[in-house]
Every structure is written in C-alpha cells, then in structure tokens.
Scaffold this motif. Sequence first.
Motif, PDB file in Angstrom:
ATOM      1  N   ILE A 140     -18.812  33.930  10.668  1.00  0.00           N
ATOM      2  CA  ILE A 140     -17.959  35.079  11.010  1.00  0.00           C
ATOM      3  C   ILE A 140     -17.453  34.950  12.447  1.00  0.00           C
ATOM      4  N   TYR A 141     -18.341  34.543  13.338  1.00  0.00           N
ATOM      5  CA  TYR A 141     -17.962  34.388  14.747  1.00  0.00           C
ATOM      6  C   TYR A 141     -16.886  33.312  14.908  1.00  0.00           C
ATOM      7  N   VAL A 142     -17.028  32.209  14.193  1.00  0.00           N
ATOM      8  CA  VAL A 142     -16.026  31.131  14.250  1.00  0.00           C
ATOM      9  C   VAL A 142     -14.676  31.618  13.732  1.00  0.00           C
ATOM     10  N   ALA A 143     -14.699  32.367  12.628  1.00  0.00           N
ATOM     11  CA  ALA A 143     -13.454  32.891  12.063  1.00  0.00           C
ATOM     12  C   ALA A 143     -12.784  33.887  13.015  1.00  0.00           C
ATOM     13  N   VAL A 144     -13.583  34.774  13.597  1.00  0.00           N
ATOM     14  CA  VAL A 144     -13.037  35.755  14.543  1.00  0.00           C
ATOM     15  C   VAL A 144     -12.450  35.037  15.757  1.00  0.00           C
ATOM     16  N   GLY A 145     -13.143  34.026  16.253  1.00  0.00           N
ATOM     17  CA  GLY A 145     -12.645  33.271  17.396  1.00  0.00           C
ATOM     18  C   GLY A 145     -11.300  32.625  17.117  1.00  0.00           C
ATOM     19  N   PHE A 146     -11.148  32.053  15.931  1.00  0.00           N
ATOM     20  CA  PHE A 146      -9.880  31.415  15.568  1.00  0.00           C
ATOM     21  C   PHE A 146      -8.743  32.426  15.551  1.00  0.00           C
ATOM     22  N   VAL A 147      -8.997  33.592  14.971  1.00  0.00           N
ATOM     23  CA  VAL A 147      -7.964  34.632  14.901  1.00  0.00           C
ATOM     24  C   VAL A 147      -7.583  35.103  16.303  1.00  0.00           C
ATOM     25  N   VAL A 148      -8.577  35.329  17.156  1.00  0.00           N
ATOM     26  CA  VAL A 148      -8.303  35.797  18.516  1.00  0.00           C
ATOM     27  C   VAL A 148      -7.477  34.772  19.277  1.00  0.00           C
ATOM     28  N   ILE A 149      -7.818  33.500  19.158  1.00  0.00           N
ATOM     29  CA  ILE A 149      -7.089  32.443  19.861  1.00  0.00           C
ATOM     30  C   ILE A 149      -5.641  32.378  19.391  1.00  0.00           C
ATOM     31  N   MET A 150      -5.435  32.449  18.101  1.00  0.00           N
ATOM     32  CA  MET A 150      -4.076  32.362  17.559  1.00  0.00           C
ATOM     33  C   MET A 150      -3.235  33.565  17.982  1.00  0.00           C
ATOM     34  N   VAL A 151      -3.817  34.761  17.919  1.00  0.00           N
ATOM     35  CA  VAL A 151      -3.075  35.973  18.273  1.00  0.00           C
ATOM     36  C   VAL A 151      -2.702  35.960  19.746  1.00  0.00           C
ATOM     37  N   THR A 152      -3.662  35.611  20.593  1.00  0.00           N
ATOM     38  CA  THR A 152      -3.365  35.606  22.030  1.00  0.00           C
ATOM     39  C   THR A 152      -2.353  34.526  22.394  1.00  0.00           C
ATOM     40  N   TYR A 153      -2.414  33.397  21.714  1.00  0.00           N
ATOM     41  CA  TYR A 153      -1.482  32.309  22.012  1.00  0.00           C
ATOM     42  C   TYR A 153      -0.052  32.693  21.650  1.00  0.00           C
ATOM     43  N   TYR A 154       0.127  33.299  20.480  1.00  0.00           N
ATOM     44  CA  TYR A 154       1.472  33.582  19.995  1.00  0.00           C
ATOM     45  C   TYR A 154       2.016  34.939  20.464  1.00  0.00           C
ATOM     46  N   ALA A 155       1.135  35.882  20.754  1.00  0.00           N
ATOM     47  CA  ALA A 155       1.643  37.235  21.000  1.00  0.00           C
ATOM     48  C   ALA A 155       1.212  37.878  22.301  1.00  0.00           C
ATOM     49  N   VAL A 156       0.369  37.227  23.101  1.00  0.00           N
ATOM     50  CA  VAL A 156      -0.154  37.897  24.288  1.00  0.00           C
ATOM     51  C   VAL A 156       0.151  37.134  25.573  1.00  0.00           C
ATOM     52  N   TYR A 157      -0.294  35.903  25.661  1.00  0.00           N
ATOM     53  CA  TYR A 157      -0.282  35.198  26.943  1.00  0.00           C
ATOM     54  C   TYR A 157       1.095  34.745  27.410  1.00  0.00           C
ATOM     55  N   CYS A 158       2.021  34.575  26.521  1.00  0.00           N
ATOM     56  CA  CYS A 158       3.349  34.107  26.919  1.00  0.00           C
ATOM     57  C   CYS A 158       4.415  34.834  26.100  1.00  0.00           C
ATOM     58  N   ARG A 159       5.066  35.772  26.718  1.00  0.00           N
ATOM     59  CA  ARG A 159       6.111  36.558  26.058  1.00  0.00           C
ATOM     60  C   ARG A 159       7.387  36.530  26.882  1.00  0.00           C
ATOM     61  N   PRO A 160       8.553  36.297  26.289  1.00  0.00           N
ATOM     62  CA  PRO A 160       8.723  35.917  24.886  1.00  0.00           C
ATOM     63  C   PRO A 160       8.211  34.503  24.622  1.00  0.00           C
ATOM     64  N   PHE A 161       8.033  34.159  23.367  1.00  0.00           N
ATOM     65  CA  PHE A 161       7.434  32.886  22.996  1.00  0.00           C
ATOM     66  C   PHE A 161       8.267  31.702  23.485  1.00  0.00           C
ATOM     67  N   SER A 162       9.578  31.888  23.614  1.00  0.00           N
ATOM     68  CA  SER A 162      10.460  30.809  24.053  1.00  0.00           C
ATOM     69  C   SER A 162      10.176  30.356  25.485  1.00  0.00           C
ATOM     70  N   GLN A 163       9.379  31.140  26.223  1.00  0.00           N
ATOM     71  CA  GLN A 163       9.029  30.753  27.583  1.00  0.00           C
ATOM     72  C   GLN A 163       8.124  29.511  27.623  1.00  0.00           C
ATOM     73  N   TYR A 164       7.528  29.172  26.490  1.00  0.00           N
ATOM     74  CA  TYR A 164       6.694  27.975  26.442  1.00  0.00           C
ATOM     75  C   TYR A 164       7.498  26.712  26.719  1.00  0.00           C
ATOM     76  N   TRP A 165       8.804  26.751  26.454  1.00  0.00           N
ATOM     77  CA  TRP A 165       9.642  25.580  26.746  1.00  0.00           C
ATOM     78  C   TRP A 165      10.827  25.923  27.662  1.00  0.00           C
ATOM     79  N   ALA A 166      10.741  27.077  28.321  1.00  0.00           N
ATOM     80  CA  ALA A 166      11.836  27.513  29.203  1.00  0.00           C
ATOM     81  C   ALA A 166      11.924  26.633  30.447  1.00  0.00           C
TER      82      ALA A 166
END
Length: 372
Positions: A140-166
Amino acid sequence: MGNVSPTPRELLTESLIFWSIGIVLYIGRMISRIIATGSIKRLYFEDYVMTVTFLIYTSLLTLIQVSSHYATNLMDPADYNQVLGDPQQVHDRIIGSKIVIGLEQCMLFSTWGVKTCMLTLFWRLTKNLRLHLYVKIVAIYVAVGFVVIMVTYYAVYCRPFSQYWAMPVEDMQCATYQNYSITQAVFNISSDAAMLAVPIPLLIKAHMKKTKKVLLVCIMSLGVFTIVAAILNKVFNFASPLTTTYQIWYIREASTAIYVANLVCLWPLMRKIFGFVSTQPGSDPNRAQAGQPNKGVSRSAGTAGDSQSRSSTFLERDRLFRGFGERRTIERVNDSGGIEKVNGHHAVALELSKARANCDLEAGGSHNSQVL
C-alpha cells in the motif's frame, strides 16, 4: 566527477556494461522459471511484470544516450543571453528537455516495476504467515508513493507543464527537478528499506543448506547498494544541480535493482547447470537414483525401490511440516464422523504411517498399522 557532466562515451560504456549483465540475468530468470514450472505458459505474474520492466529499463538507458547529445533548459542564468541569441541552441535545448521528461518517467516506472515484482513474490511466499500483513502494508505504501510522485510531477511542482521545456524557464524547479527529486527519494528509499526487512525473517526460519542461505543473503544485500545508489544519485543532483551526473547513478541504481529482482529467481537454473536436478522436481537426486530400477532387476525389486522412494518423499514432507507444525493445526474426520483439530505433528505421523503401510504392501511386505 564533481561539477562536470559525464561525456556521452562514459554514459554509453556504463550503459552497455550494466545492460549486458542485466539481459543475461533476465534470460536466466525466464529459463529458470520455465524449469521450475515446467512450461512457458505457467509463468508467474511477476515474470510478466519483469518483462515489461526490463523493456522500460532498456528504454531508460536508450534515452540517457540520446539525452547526452542534447543540452536542456538546465543552464547557468549567466549564459541566457548567449543561448537565447542562437535559435538552433534554443531548438536543441527544447528537444533535450522533452527527452528528460521521458527519461524521468522511464526511471520511475522501472524502479516501481522492480518493487512490484518483488512485492508480488513476497506476497506469494508469505501468504499463510503473519508476515503477510506487513507485506500488505508495504505494498500500500509503495502504491501511495507512486501516486503522490506522479501527481506532484504533473500537477504541482511545475505549472504550467510546458515550463519543463520552456526557454528560458521561469521557475528553476522545472529545470533542476529538485522538489520532485526530494519526493521521489523519500518514497523510493524508504520503501526499499521496508522491503529489505521482508526476506530476513524468511531466511532465518527457512530450513535449507547454509550455502544456499548465504547465497540468498548475498543477493539480498545487493538491495543495500540499490539504496546507496539512490542516495548518491540525489546527493550529486543537489550538489551539482547544473550537471547531468545524476544520469550515471540512474544507470547504476536501476541496473542493480534489476539484478536483485532476477537473481532471486535463478536457483532452479543453477541447480540444472551444476547437475543438482533430480528426476522429479523437488526431490533429492540420491533418492531418485535409489528409487529408479536398473536394467535386469526384477519387477519386485523395482517395486521395492519405488516404495523406498515414496517413503523418502513422505519423510521429506514430514520434515517440512515440522517447521510449521507448532503454529498450525490440521483438521481430520474422527471415528464418530465429527471434525476435530489435531496437532500438526500427530497428523503428519498418521499420514506417514498410512503411507508406509501402502508402500510396504505394494512391495510385498507386511506392515502392522500402528499409530506412531
């Protein structure tokens, strides 16, 4: 390596060496599984997970090679004027930044693919043990960790997402990935450490030869290096944020994880290579040889040999039950037709007595059916 990024040649050399070892271990794993199950159609779920994971791991190493020929939006702010004045450099850095996105995803999926593979194996091994609850919690902990990492990567740490290659990047987090790296490191390292605790009690209680136990301990100890590689990966990432030194440690971390997940499944193949496989799966070769009738031997002698082999098999089963008999009970039907629970040792003794009686009767001997 310091503050200098690895050269494309260095990355290529490490990738080829680590991947070559990985493909040998992966093929050995699949051959070993086929030997153990008797058919390629009887592979376990984790074998299919490992197949997909190895393909992703191969993609990771490939993208690292491609990325080594491109710069990204990760650069010293003092160089902005020079880079932005060259449209070709801007174009190449945008391509390089997009490649890094795929590279990061491959690293994440290969790392969590290995975790899934190992947890599936542990899930099956501990299914009837108290340790199974701990495996569930870790899963359960591994699954929760994967979800948290994916959500923060795509929706939290870099907004808008296009800034990753700006070009130029407005938020340096979109270029350095430092917040993402912290989140990924926390869940990755802690879950690896938690998973290392699973095989320890299994190995302590296991009834096996010391040589095999030592071999398994050595294999599991490679998981420690996986954790060390993950830590060093983040250390270099934070110490040299404007370099790609982390890619060297991506190769080492992902490769070592692949090695551990495949090495734990190689025992049937090793027995086959070194001649320790008997005529029947799971039986001792000496017993199999003793129970096999030779040419010119009478049919009764062959029957006696078969009965001896069967008795040996039940003796082996008795030893296996003794390891778990103290905590488990076996139900049987009593003389009055009711169900009663008896101690595991007594139940095994009853079954062993019946088995010996049948074997002796088949061999032409007599046996006094007496409860041990």
